[in-house]
Design a protein around this motif. Structure first.
Motif, PDB file in Angstrom:
ATOM      1  N   GLY A 282       0.836  -1.200   0.000  1.00  0.00           N
ATOM      2  CA  GLY A 282       0.000   0.000   0.000  1.00  0.00           C
ATOM      3  C   GLY A 282       0.864   1.241   0.000  1.00  0.00           C
ATOM      4  N   ARG A 283       0.635   2.123  -0.933  1.00  0.00           N
ATOM      5  CA  ARG A 283       1.444   3.339  -1.028  1.00  0.00           C
ATOM      6  C   ARG A 283       1.077   4.324   0.066  1.00  0.00           C
ATOM      7  N   ILE A 284       2.102   4.996   0.582  1.00  0.00           N
ATOM      8  CA  ILE A 284       1.868   6.081   1.530  1.00  0.00           C
ATOM      9  C   ILE A 284       2.068   7.390   0.774  1.00  0.00           C
ATOM     10  N   ARG A 285       0.990   8.138   0.656  1.00  0.00           N
ATOM     11  CA  ARG A 285       1.049   9.439  -0.001  1.00  0.00           C
ATOM     12  C   ARG A 285       0.313  10.441   0.868  1.00  0.00           C
ATOM     13  N   LEU A 286       0.765  11.663   0.820  1.00  0.00           N
ATOM     14  CA  LEU A 286       0.115  12.740   1.556  1.00  0.00           C
ATOM     15  C   LEU A 286      -0.268  13.842   0.578  1.00  0.00           C
ATOM     16  N   ALA A 287      -1.310  14.532   0.903  1.00  0.00           N
ATOM     17  CA  ALA A 287      -1.720  15.692   0.111  1.00  0.00           C
ATOM     18  C   ALA A 287      -1.849  16.865   1.059  1.00  0.00           C
ATOM     19  N   GLU A 288      -1.695  18.064   0.530  1.00  0.00           N
ATOM     20  CA  GLU A 288      -1.730  19.226   1.407  1.00  0.00           C
ATOM     21  C   GLU A 288      -2.453  20.396   0.757  1.00  0.00           C
ATOM     22  N   SER A 289      -2.962  21.256   1.608  1.00  0.00           N
ATOM     23  CA  SER A 289      -3.567  22.496   1.157  1.00  0.00           C
ATOM     24  C   SER A 289      -2.571  23.627   1.357  1.00  0.00           C
ATOM     25  N   GLY A 290      -2.584  24.568   0.462  1.00  0.00           N
ATOM     26  CA  GLY A 290      -1.671  25.695   0.581  1.00  0.00           C
ATOM     27  C   GLY A 290      -2.195  26.755   1.537  1.00  0.00           C
ATOM     28  N   THR A 291      -1.308  27.660   1.902  1.00  0.00           N
ATOM     29  CA  THR A 291      -1.682  28.801   2.733  1.00  0.00           C
ATOM     30  C   THR A 291      -0.722  29.944   2.440  1.00  0.00           C
ATOM     31  N   ASP A 292      -1.244  31.160   2.487  1.00  0.00           N
ATOM     32  CA  ASP A 292      -0.400  32.334   2.290  1.00  0.00           C
ATOM     33  C   ASP A 292       0.163  32.861   3.593  1.00  0.00           C
ATOM     34  N   ALA A 293      -0.201  32.243   4.699  1.00  0.00           N
ATOM     35  CA  ALA A 293       0.246  32.729   6.008  1.00  0.00           C
ATOM     36  C   ALA A 293       1.743  32.524   6.173  1.00  0.00           C
ATOM     37  N   LYS A 294       2.401  33.503   6.779  1.00  0.00           N
ATOM     38  CA  LYS A 294       3.834  33.380   7.044  1.00  0.00           C
ATOM     39  C   LYS A 294       4.098  32.672   8.372  1.00  0.00           C
ATOM     40  N   VAL A 295       3.186  32.786   9.328  1.00  0.00           N
ATOM     41  CA  VAL A 295       3.319  32.126  10.617  1.00  0.00           C
ATOM     42  C   VAL A 295       2.073  31.287  10.844  1.00  0.00           C
ATOM     43  N   LEU A 296       2.259  29.978  11.005  1.00  0.00           N
ATOM     44  CA  LEU A 296       1.125  29.098  11.240  1.00  0.00           C
ATOM     45  C   LEU A 296       0.850  28.887  12.726  1.00  0.00           C
ATOM     46  N   LEU A 297       1.902  28.905  13.521  1.00  0.00           N
ATOM     47  CA  LEU A 297       1.766  28.677  14.966  1.00  0.00           C
ATOM     48  C   LEU A 297       2.748  29.574  15.684  1.00  0.00           C
ATOM     49  N   ALA A 298       2.278  30.259  16.706  1.00  0.00           N
ATOM     50  CA  ALA A 298       3.138  31.163  17.464  1.00  0.00           C
ATOM     51  C   ALA A 298       3.003  30.861  18.950  1.00  0.00           C
ATOM     52  N   MET A 299       4.149  30.794  19.646  1.00  0.00           N
ATOM     53  CA  MET A 299       4.179  30.605  21.093  1.00  0.00           C
ATOM     54  C   MET A 299       4.895  31.782  21.717  1.00  0.00           C
ATOM     55  N   ASN A 300       4.284  32.304  22.772  1.00  0.00           N
ATOM     56  CA  ASN A 300       4.872  33.445  23.469  1.00  0.00           C
ATOM     57  C   ASN A 300       4.752  33.201  24.973  1.00  0.00           C
ATOM     58  N   GLU A 301       5.851  32.690  25.548  1.00  0.00           N
ATOM     59  CA  GLU A 301       5.879  32.353  26.976  1.00  0.00           C
ATOM     60  C   GLU A 301       4.705  31.454  27.356  1.00  0.00           C
ATOM     61  N   LEU A 302       4.477  30.472  26.527  1.00  0.00           N
ATOM     62  CA  LEU A 302       3.455  29.465  26.826  1.00  0.00           C
ATOM     63  C   LEU A 302       3.934  28.611  27.993  1.00  0.00           C
ATOM     64  N   ARG A 303       3.089  28.467  29.007  1.00  0.00           N
ATOM     65  CA  ARG A 303       3.416  27.641  30.167  1.00  0.00           C
ATOM     66  C   ARG A 303       2.728  26.284  29.996  1.00  0.00           C
ATOM     67  N   VAL A 304       3.527  25.237  29.989  1.00  0.00           N
ATOM     68  CA  VAL A 304       3.014  23.879  29.806  1.00  0.00           C
ATOM     69  C   VAL A 304       3.019  23.180  31.158  1.00  0.00           C
ATOM     70  N   THR A 305       1.866  22.639  31.519  1.00  0.00           N
ATOM     71  CA  THR A 305       1.710  21.994  32.819  1.00  0.00           C
ATOM     72  C   THR A 305       1.148  20.584  32.648  1.00  0.00           C
ATOM     73  N   THR A 306       1.235  19.800  33.722  1.00  0.00           N
ATOM     74  CA  THR A 306       0.577  18.499  33.744  1.00  0.00           C
ATOM     75  C   THR A 306      -0.925  18.714  33.857  1.00  0.00           C
ATOM     76  N   PRO A 307      -1.728  17.667  33.610  1.00  0.00           N
ATOM     77  CA  PRO A 307      -3.182  17.816  33.795  1.00  0.00           C
ATOM     78  C   PRO A 307      -3.548  18.263  35.204  1.00  0.00           C
TER      79      PRO A 307
END
Length: 506
Positions: A282-307
């Protein structure tokens, strides 16, 4: 001296898996067993362990040779037992009473905490289960140890421990390892057997140089095949000319010569050996959609905690752009999964302080348990319930992923790990994301599947944030690397220093 002599071995289970396998296993051999999913690796190991009868050929063992198979997955009967009893079961019933100390030594060699020994195997993590199964397999110190996917579910620390443990085994112990972990195979093997349907190939080399030699041999075979076919075609053309001349002249000599040329052409065509072509899983292929955005994800002093709210780390200011393939590195428990969970929620529209996801992001999310595939779903419904495509198109898509029409009414629950992984990749492709969020995506994928996934991720402009213990996959795919270290998420130039530190951690 040989420990196992295999001659013309073949196994058919409904369909032929392999045939005409010749192999001699000597003391000290460390053999990597490589094949696509479903091509017979596990079946061959079970045959060598005496659990499966071969269809053809013969197996001859050295006198009094002890063979043990490390199981890939424990059965339900073992999952219910305390782990000390799981190990003890490997001993003969009449010796367990006075040799129980062997189980303790084996578990200690795997650094298994004593407080776990009385817990049922099923309550342990997948990684700890692997180590217990290894302790069980080595309990009687066999002459030949068979290992089926030993690195599955292991983090880098445990893989490092496993590599050191294997290096410490007696030099005359033979080990045969079926694995899709290319870096692991390079580290622990000195021979590689590429298991094929009719013409398996054995090299006295670890995986990577053996793979290069195999590719060269296949290319040479392909060139010889083309040359032979061209020669046969020339002979047939010559025969056709002589036939026409012979008919017009009535020459019996030319008629005989024509027959001789045709016979030579047929012999060449019969003997010509085509290049090996692996039957597709079985072939593994991926397809994607384009975007004009320059930044897709931004983090700014995100605090990561346990549940439970316990602080794990903070991110500082980090961005993900189109084309970034970011690998998240960190020890177990550092918070990788917690960060992925926050990003997943942000991609699905939930507000999260310190984390912003561009509205143009189309996520493609695949966790290591493939939780988006429900066990009771039929393969046909997996596609039909998620995407607006016609019946004929669904059948074609599933067939292209390695599921022929007669299998498409099966449920997800009966699929092998490799088949589930390929189905998950098909779902990802149809979602056409521009940002992949992948947690251990190579789990259960064979080497061909891993290489196909690498190529697909590298060729596109979609972004990717991924977690993986597969060192070769990380190196081949990642172009940015984020490391969780001392309570901070920092960007590093390469993963090598982290790999080395994690593998050597005791």
């Amino acid at each position: 001296m040989s420990l196992i002599s295999i001659r013309s071995l073949g196994i058919t289970l409904g369909v032929p898996l392999f045939s005409n396998l010749d192999l001699t296993v000597h003391p000290g051999d460390r053999i990597g067993l490589v094949a696509a999913n479903g091509r017979g690796k596990s079946t061959l190991l079970r045959c060598l362990a005496g659990l499966v009868e071969p269809t053809d050929g013969s197996l001859r063992y050295a006198r009094n040779a002890r063979v043990t198979l490390m199981l890939q997955d424990p059965g339900a009967d073992l999952l219910a037992l305390p782990i000390r009893d799981v190990v003890l079961e490997e001993l003969p019933v009449d010796t367990r009473a006075w040799e129980a100390w062997r189980a303790d030594v084996a578990l200690e060699a795997m650094d298994t905490p004593a407080e776990l020994w009385d817990r049922p195997l099923g309550e342990l993590s997948g990684g700890w289960q692997r180590m217990v199964l290894l302790a069980r397999a080595w309990l009687t110190e066999p002459d030949i140890l068979l290992m089926d996917e030993p690195t599955n579910h292991l983090d880098l620390q445990r893989i490092g421990q496993l590599q050191r443990w294997m290096a410490a085994r007696p030099k005359d112990t033979a080990i045969i390892i079926a694995s899709h972990d290319r870096a692991f195979l390079d580290a622990v093997t000195n021979r590689t057997l590429f298991l094929r349907g009719e013409a398996s190939v054995d090299f006295a080399l670890p995986y990577s140089p053996a793979r290069a030699s195999l590719d060269e041999a296949d290319a040479a075979t392909a060139r010889r095949h083309e040359t032979d076919l061209r020669q046969a075609d020339q002979l047939r053309r010559q025969a056709a000319k002589l036939h026409n001349i012979g008919v017009n002249s009535g020459s019996d000599l030319l008629t005989v010569k024509t027959r001789q040329l045709k016979d030579r052409a047929e012999r060449i065509e019969t003997a010509a050996r085509p290049a090996h072509r692996e039957a597709s899983a079985g072939r593994i292929r991926l397809a994607e959609s384009g975007t004009d955005a320059k930044v897709l994800l931004a983090m700014n002093e995100l605090r990561v905690t346990t549940p439970a709210g316990q602080r794990l780390f903070a991110t500082g200011k980090l961005w993900v752009h189109p084309g970034d393939r970011v690998v998240l590195l960190g020890r177990n428990g550092a918070g990788k999964s917690c960060l992925l969970d926050l990003v997943t929620r942000a991609m699905r529209g939930e507000a999260c302080e310190g984390l912003r996801c561009n509205p143009s992001v189309i996520p493609g999310i695949c966790d290591q348990t493939l939780s988006h595939l429900r066990p009771e779903e039929k393969l046909h419904r997996v596609i039909a319930d998620r995407f607006e495509v016609g019946e004929q198109r669904i059948r074609a898509l599933l067939a292209g992923a390695g599921f022929p029409v007669e299998q498409q009414s099966r449920t997800v629950a009966v699929l092998s790990g490799g088949q589930r992984a390929r189905l998950a990749m098909l779902v990802l492709r149809l979602e056409q994301p521009n940002f992949y969020l992948l947690d251990e995506p190579t789990n259960h994928l064979d080497i061909d599947g891993q290489e196909a996934l690498e190529w697909e991720l590298n060729r596109g402009e979609a972004a990717c944030l991924l977690v993986s213990h597969d060192r070769r996959f990380v190196t081949n795919v990642g172009n940015r690397f984020w490391l969780i270290e001392r309570g901070r998420l920092v960007e590093v130039d390469a993963p090598d220093a982290f790999f080395e530190a994690a593998m050597n951690e005791r």
